[in-house]
Design a protein around this motif. Sequence first.
Motif, PDB file in Angstrom:
ATOM      1  N   ARG A 159     -42.208  48.891 -14.235  1.00  0.00           N
ATOM      2  CA  ARG A 159     -42.321  48.972 -15.699  1.00  0.00           C
ATOM      3  C   ARG A 159     -41.017  48.533 -16.365  1.00  0.00           C
ATOM      4  O   ARG A 159     -41.029  47.929 -17.444  1.00  0.00           O
ATOM      5  N   ALA A 160     -39.883  48.863 -15.722  1.00  0.00           N
ATOM      6  CA  ALA A 160     -38.590  48.475 -16.290  1.00  0.00           C
ATOM      7  C   ALA A 160     -38.373  46.966 -16.207  1.00  0.00           C
ATOM      8  O   ALA A 160     -37.675  46.384 -17.049  1.00  0.00           O
ATOM      9  N   ALA A 161     -38.986  46.332 -15.202  1.00  0.00           N
ATOM     10  CA  ALA A 161     -38.806  44.887 -15.020  1.00  0.00           C
ATOM     11  C   ALA A 161     -39.399  44.102 -16.177  1.00  0.00           C
ATOM     12  O   ALA A 161     -38.862  43.037 -16.561  1.00  0.00           O
ATOM     13  N   GLY A 162     -40.498  44.568 -16.720  1.00  0.00           N
ATOM     14  CA  GLY A 162     -41.058  43.927 -17.899  1.00  0.00           C
ATOM     15  C   GLY A 162     -42.010  42.790 -17.634  1.00  0.00           C
ATOM     16  O   GLY A 162     -42.863  42.481 -18.452  1.00  0.00           O
ATOM     17  N   ASP A 195     -39.348  64.690 -13.516  1.00  0.00           N
ATOM     18  CA  ASP A 195     -39.267  63.464 -12.716  1.00  0.00           C
ATOM     19  C   ASP A 195     -39.536  63.820 -11.251  1.00  0.00           C
ATOM     20  O   ASP A 195     -38.716  64.491 -10.611  1.00  0.00           O
ATOM     21  N   ASP A 223     -41.393  55.973  -7.861  1.00  0.00           N
ATOM     22  CA  ASP A 223     -40.110  55.276  -8.051  1.00  0.00           C
ATOM     23  C   ASP A 223     -40.338  53.775  -8.223  1.00  0.00           C
ATOM     24  O   ASP A 223     -39.752  53.142  -9.114  1.00  0.00           O
ATOM     25  N   GLN A 270     -41.755  53.001 -11.717  1.00  0.00           N
ATOM     26  CA  GLN A 270     -40.753  53.001 -12.790  1.00  0.00           C
ATOM     27  C   GLN A 270     -39.967  51.688 -12.794  1.00  0.00           C
ATOM     28  O   GLN A 270     -39.645  51.138 -13.861  1.00  0.00           O
ATOM     29  N   LYS A 271     -39.670  51.175 -11.623  1.00  0.00           N
ATOM     30  CA  LYS A 271     -38.936  49.906 -11.535  1.00  0.00           C
ATOM     31  C   LYS A 271     -39.810  48.741 -11.987  1.00  0.00           C
ATOM     32  O   LYS A 271     -39.316  47.789 -12.621  1.00  0.00           O
ATOM     33  N   ILE A 287     -40.010  41.398 -10.980  1.00  0.00           N
ATOM     34  CA  ILE A 287     -40.183  42.493 -10.032  1.00  0.00           C
ATOM     35  C   ILE A 287     -39.648  42.072  -8.666  1.00  0.00           C
ATOM     36  O   ILE A 287     -40.050  41.038  -8.118  1.00  0.00           O
ATOM     37  N   GLN A 309     -49.151  47.653 -14.854  1.00  0.00           N
ATOM     38  CA  GLN A 309     -48.690  47.150 -16.145  1.00  0.00           C
ATOM     39  C   GLN A 309     -49.340  47.905 -17.305  1.00  0.00           C
ATOM     40  O   GLN A 309     -48.669  48.234 -18.292  1.00  0.00           O
TER      41      GLN A 309
END
Length: 525
Positions: free
Chosen positions: A333-336, A368, A327, A330-331, A341, A163
């Motif tokens: 971090r995108a989840a927030g 990437d 990978d 990144q997911k 998650i 995070q």
Amino acid sequence: MTLDVVDLSRLQFAMTALYHFLFVPLTLGLSVLLAIMETVYVMTGRRIWRQMTKFWGTLFGINFVLGVATGLVMEFQFGMNWSYYSHYVGDIFGAPLAIEGLMAFFLEATFVGLFFFGWDKLSRVGHLVATWAVALGSNFSALWILVANGWMQNPVGSAFNAQTMRMEVTDFFAVITNPVAQAKFVHTVSAGYVTASVFVLGVSAWYVLKGRHIEIAKRSMTVAASFGLAASLSVVVLGDESGYLTTEHQKMKLAAMESMWETEPAPAAFTVIGFPNQAERETHFAVRIPWVLGLIATRSLDTVVPGITELVGHAKTRIESGIIAFDALQKIRAAGSDAAIAPDVRQAFEEHGTDLGYALLLKRYVDDPRTATPEQIEKAAWDTVPNVPTLFWAFRLMVGLGFAFIALMSVFFFLSARRMLDRYRPLLWIAVLAIPLPWVAAELGWVVAEFGRQPWIIEGVLPTAAGVSSLGAATVLTTIVGFALLYTVLILIEMMLMIRAIRKGPEPDEDPDAELIPAHLVAAE
């Protein structure tokens, strides 16, 4: 060749570190030698030992001041040239440095003042306590610096927070008891003791050759030879322990130091001399001793020492695992938020997260890592091999000098025991000419330790190229030129002050307590 900001930042830090390390070993060793000499003075009451302590203390003071000045610059560089590194590991790396500044540096600096200005204001025992506090402060300072450096070589007691995108402390006790850090500390400190012993021995030998201050010179040589012999022997023993830990935690560094391209059946042979060719991935004209490397590196007859090619294969596997971790990161971090998650993403990161740093090696070739080709993965895997010829020769020269110091100190220890220190002028000249050699060995040791860790700024966690600040190459180059000029001036100033103090020699001593010295001690002197 065009240098980028990474190369220039590495060059600047290497330059300032190598300059700074010209002062550190002498400070560590002279502080202890001063304490030993003053202890003899307090125990015997002989004024000549006080005179010796004050003389060598003057040289210590010159070296100490310039060492502090050059050391401060290094710490500022972490924020200026290595800002992402400081952000990434600041919670861990900053703690030992802060303790070093608050505890060791202030302890050392405070008692340095008492050492120089307290001769006529403190009792003999009180001043001796201050001198020993200077020695302890110097060594404590080295301890905390090497705890920080040892963590970079073996990052224990920490974990990556997906995070915050930072490394965080999970066990500070594990950080300070890191076996790599402890081995580096005792090895570095012992090397400092050797440096000071050779310095005192060489300067004293020069006095004997010139027929000046003979009694002080002979006593100084006796202390230096005795202390130096013990220190030089300990350097070899502690260096062996350091090598053993390298086998456990930095296998690629060991393989590169030995120019060991292919894995051999246990126990592996030791290459005494050879000519490594990194482009051809082989060592020409190698002279090898069977079994020795296996015995030294593993302390066994059946444990295999992996070669460079095998380790590159392991690195390739870890890069592929790291791509999965990247990978998943990144997911995440995108989840927030933790609740958003997916379980399979969390599990993937937990299983492969320790290899995230290996995926970052691909940043040299592709933005990437998930889009990297097999050829790029192969190149990144071979990037984990440091410069083999540099490490191979630096290590051998360092070890060769270490054994030379043992021989030098053994000879003068024998001569001092036989009271024959002034009989063999060629040996005295050898002692004088040997003065610069401990610094050469110390700098070579730094090259082996730090250059051998590349391409990592934190072993297996963060590549060096990922830790730099967003600076222009011209800016870094300008500061390199400025530091080079400034540090050259400082080196010249120190050498001028040292030479002037040595030529002047010890000051005549007037001890206000001279009448308190027992008559039988005066007669013995």
